[in-house]
Design a protein around this motif. Structure first.
Motif, PDB file in Angstrom:
ATOM      1  N   GLY A  33     -12.270 -25.913   3.538  1.00  0.00           N
ATOM      2  CA  GLY A  33     -11.825 -25.087   2.409  1.00  0.00           C
ATOM      3  C   GLY A  33     -10.335 -24.836   2.432  1.00  0.00           C
ATOM      4  O   GLY A  33      -9.665 -24.881   1.392  1.00  0.00           O
ATOM      5  N   ILE A  34      -9.796 -24.593   3.603  1.00  0.00           N
ATOM      6  CA  ILE A  34      -8.347 -24.376   3.730  1.00  0.00           C
ATOM      7  C   ILE A  34      -7.593 -25.637   3.360  1.00  0.00           C
ATOM      8  O   ILE A  34      -6.558 -25.587   2.683  1.00  0.00           O
ATOM      9  N   GLN A  35      -8.098 -26.786   3.788  1.00  0.00           N
ATOM     10  CA  GLN A  35      -7.453 -28.056   3.441  1.00  0.00           C
ATOM     11  C   GLN A  35      -7.444 -28.261   1.928  1.00  0.00           C
ATOM     12  O   GLN A  35      -6.456 -28.726   1.369  1.00  0.00           O
ATOM     13  N   GLU A  36      -8.521 -27.889   1.262  1.00  0.00           N
ATOM     14  CA  GLU A  36      -8.566 -27.988  -0.203  1.00  0.00           C
ATOM     15  C   GLU A  36      -7.532 -27.068  -0.840  1.00  0.00           C
ATOM     16  O   GLU A  36      -6.870 -27.443  -1.811  1.00  0.00           O
ATOM     17  N   LEU A  37      -7.383 -25.850  -0.309  1.00  0.00           N
ATOM     18  CA  LEU A  37      -6.380 -24.919  -0.835  1.00  0.00           C
ATOM     19  C   LEU A  37      -4.973 -25.463  -0.657  1.00  0.00           C
ATOM     20  O   LEU A  37      -4.134 -25.352  -1.558  1.00  0.00           O
ATOM     21  N   VAL A  38      -4.701 -26.046   0.489  1.00  0.00           N
ATOM     22  CA  VAL A  38      -3.372 -26.621   0.742  1.00  0.00           C
ATOM     23  C   VAL A  38      -3.101 -27.752  -0.239  1.00  0.00           C
ATOM     24  O   VAL A  38      -2.012 -27.840  -0.819  1.00  0.00           O
ATOM     25  N   GLN A  39      -4.081 -28.604  -0.445  1.00  0.00           N
ATOM     26  CA  GLN A  39      -3.919 -29.714  -1.376  1.00  0.00           C
ATOM     27  C   GLN A  39      -3.679 -29.196  -2.798  1.00  0.00           C
ATOM     28  O   GLN A  39      -2.810 -29.696  -3.510  1.00  0.00           O
ATOM     29  N   THR A  40      -4.432 -28.176  -3.197  1.00  0.00           N
ATOM     30  CA  THR A  40      -4.262 -27.591  -4.528  1.00  0.00           C
ATOM     31  C   THR A  40      -2.877 -26.974  -4.673  1.00  0.00           C
ATOM     32  O   THR A  40      -2.210 -27.151  -5.697  1.00  0.00           O
ATOM     33  N   PHE A  41      -2.411 -26.267  -3.650  1.00  0.00           N
ATOM     34  CA  PHE A  41      -1.074 -25.671  -3.691  1.00  0.00           C
ATOM     35  C   PHE A  41      -0.014 -26.753  -3.862  1.00  0.00           C
ATOM     36  O   PHE A  41       0.918 -26.605  -4.656  1.00  0.00           O
ATOM     37  N   ARG A  42      -0.152 -27.830  -3.123  1.00  0.00           N
ATOM     38  CA  ARG A  42       0.823 -28.924  -3.230  1.00  0.00           C
ATOM     39  C   ARG A  42       0.823 -29.513  -4.639  1.00  0.00           C
ATOM     40  O   ARG A  42       1.875 -29.765  -5.221  1.00  0.00           O
ATOM     41  N   GLN A  43      -0.351 -29.733  -5.198  1.00  0.00           N
ATOM     42  CA  GLN A  43      -0.437 -30.294  -6.539  1.00  0.00           C
ATOM     43  C   GLN A  43       0.153 -29.344  -7.576  1.00  0.00           C
ATOM     44  O   GLN A  43       0.874 -29.768  -8.482  1.00  0.00           O
ATOM     45  N   LEU A  44      -0.151 -28.057  -7.455  1.00  0.00           N
ATOM     46  CA  LEU A  44       0.394 -27.072  -8.399  1.00  0.00           C
ATOM     47  C   LEU A  44       1.909 -26.967  -8.294  1.00  0.00           C
ATOM     48  O   LEU A  44       2.602 -26.874  -9.312  1.00  0.00           O
ATOM     49  N   SER A  45       2.420 -26.988  -7.088  1.00  0.00           N
ATOM     50  CA  SER A  45       3.876 -26.877  -6.927  1.00  0.00           C
ATOM     51  C   SER A  45       4.576 -28.077  -7.533  1.00  0.00           C
ATOM     52  O   SER A  45       5.648 -27.939  -8.128  1.00  0.00           O
ATOM     53  N   MET A  46       3.981 -29.252  -7.411  1.00  0.00           N
ATOM     54  CA  MET A  46       4.561 -30.442  -8.040  1.00  0.00           C
ATOM     55  C   MET A  46       4.451 -30.339  -9.565  1.00  0.00           C
ATOM     56  O   MET A  46       5.406 -30.619 -10.286  1.00  0.00           O
ATOM     57  N   HIS A  47       3.309 -29.922 -10.049  1.00  0.00           N
ATOM     58  CA  HIS A  47       3.079 -29.829 -11.489  1.00  0.00           C
ATOM     59  C   HIS A  47       3.996 -28.795 -12.132  1.00  0.00           C
ATOM     60  O   HIS A  47       4.510 -29.013 -13.236  1.00  0.00           O
TER      61      HIS A  47
END
Length: 69
Positions: A33-47
């Motif tokens: 779950g934490i890995q998914e949150l990190v991935q989502t944060f990275r995608q949002l920051s890029m977007h």
């Protein structure tokens, strides 16, 4: 009496092993779950344009990440 206490200890050890197995499973799920949150944060920051490139954990810097300075 000694045999009974050994039997009780064996039962208690089995219960503790089962609890450890459950905790290990929960820990693995939490890490996922934490890995998914990190991935989502990275995608949002890029977007959102906060970062020009994805955040990388291997880069050690004293300066804050882009967009957080």
């Amino acid at each position: 009496m000694v045999e009974t206490s050994y039997a009780e200890i064996a039962v208690r050890l089995d219960e503790l092993k089962q609890q450890l197995d459950v905790l290990a499973k929960q820990q693995a799920e939490l890490a996922s779950g934490i890995q998914e949150l990190v991935q989502t944060f990275r995608q949002l920051s890029m977007h959102l344009g906060i970062a020009a490139e994805p955040y990388r954990t291997s880069k050690k810097s004293k300066e804050p990440p882009p967009g957080f300075g």
